[in-house]
Design an enzyme around this catalytic site. Sequence first.
Site, PDB file in Angstrom:
ATOM      1  N   HIS A  17     -12.073   1.567  -4.353  1.00 16.15           N
ATOM      2  CA  HIS A  17     -11.523   0.709  -5.327  1.00 16.15           C
ATOM      3  C   HIS A  17     -12.684  -0.105  -5.836  1.00 16.15           C
ATOM      4  O   HIS A  17     -12.910  -1.150  -4.792  1.00 16.15           O
ATOM      5  CB  HIS A  17      -9.855   0.366  -4.202  1.00 16.15           C
ATOM      6  CG  HIS A  17      -8.879   2.028  -4.563  1.00 16.15           C
ATOM      7  ND1 HIS A  17      -7.976   1.544  -5.380  1.00 16.15           N
ATOM      8  CD2 HIS A  17      -8.912   2.954  -3.778  1.00 16.15           C
ATOM      9  CE1 HIS A  17      -7.319   2.647  -4.637  1.00 16.15           C
ATOM     10  NE2 HIS A  17      -8.375   3.226  -3.082  1.00 16.15           N
ATOM     11  N   ASP A  23      -2.575  -1.635  -3.925  1.00 18.70           N
ATOM     12  CA  ASP A  23      -2.075  -0.271  -4.169  1.00 18.70           C
ATOM     13  C   ASP A  23      -1.471  -0.049  -4.310  1.00 18.70           C
ATOM     14  O   ASP A  23      -0.775   1.027  -3.465  1.00 18.70           O
ATOM     15  CB  ASP A  23      -3.661   1.024  -2.963  1.00 18.70           C
ATOM     16  CG  ASP A  23      -4.128   2.239  -3.134  1.00 18.70           C
ATOM     17  OD1 ASP A  23      -3.512   2.191  -4.592  1.00 18.70           O
ATOM     18  OD2 ASP A  23      -4.866   2.077  -2.527  1.00 18.70           O
ATOM     19  N   TYR A  71       0.586  -0.992  -0.277  1.00 17.37           N
ATOM     20  CA  TYR A  71      -0.166   0.325  -0.128  1.00 17.37           C
ATOM     21  C   TYR A  71       0.846   1.250   0.216  1.00 17.37           C
ATOM     22  O   TYR A  71       1.406   1.314   1.247  1.00 17.37           O
ATOM     23  CB  TYR A  71      -0.943   0.104   1.080  1.00 17.37           C
ATOM     24  CG  TYR A  71      -1.527   0.966   1.222  1.00 17.37           C
ATOM     25  CD1 TYR A  71      -2.261   2.378   0.482  1.00 17.37           C
ATOM     26  CD2 TYR A  71      -1.765   2.326   2.891  1.00 17.37           C
ATOM     27  CE1 TYR A  71      -2.992   2.988  -0.131  1.00 17.37           C
ATOM     28  CE2 TYR A  71      -2.783   3.303   3.138  1.00 17.37           C
ATOM     29  CZ  TYR A  71      -3.358   3.563   1.453  1.00 17.37           C
ATOM     30  OH  TYR A  71      -4.507   4.662   1.702  1.00 17.37           O
TER      31      TYR A  71
END
Length: 269
Positions: free
Chosen positions: A260, A157, A113
């Site tokens: 998302h 992500d 992330y």
Amino acid sequence: MTQRLRIATWNINSLRLRLPLLPRLIGALDPDVICLQETKVPDELFPVDAPAELGFPHVAYAGMKGYNGVAILSRIPLQRQTTAPDWCAKGDSRHVSVLLDMKSGPVELHDFYVPAGGDIPDREENPKYGHKLDFVGEATSWFAGRKDLARTVLVGDLNIAPLEHDVWNHKQLLDVVSHTPPETSGLLAWQNTRFHDAVRHFVPEDQKLYTWWSYRNRDWRASNRGRRLDHVWVTPDLKDGLASHTILKDARDWPQTSDHVPVCVELEV
């Protein structure tokens, strides 16, 4: 002997809030492994029984109160790795990695992330942007130094849309954090440490491709102002095994969902 491996990645934007949505993800994608980001739960409060109840008894996670956090839920036995550094020496729970116990041998899996980077694309005015660039640079250097890097999948992500058609309007977003030239060049340098873009393997670079749509877009489908922030990369030795990909766009309409959507890649290893 090869074996199917389906890996899904999703910025869940609060695990405890959106845990009820995971059965829908599993029903739609039938993944062997689910990689989550922005779990927002400290380790001591992680819902340890929930993954097994969903059929994913093997778990690795790193979390903190209120923000960040990553987790890997797996049907396949795994061994957690601890060789990576504390990125930017912040201890902010942005990475977890494991070895998956596949029949053909271990597969190394990284779940990242990357920092979002704030709103102002200037290192001096906005330390969050500087942190993001430093994080990507440090990860690039670490993977570049991995001379043994093989049978590896990197997902997450990554908070950067690196290509022209990874955003709804390339020219308008060149000065918007997530698509600025320092970010895009940095992410591509990281990818070029011996990774292959597993989703663009199936979708040519001249086609629009998004995984994120802002909550601010009331009718996100109509406006379709998306960005591709969520990625799956594989090392070249796994490239020929890539079989399919899915971007679960319908998940953007699930109740109380993330901004998302899940991305899934299937490969034979």
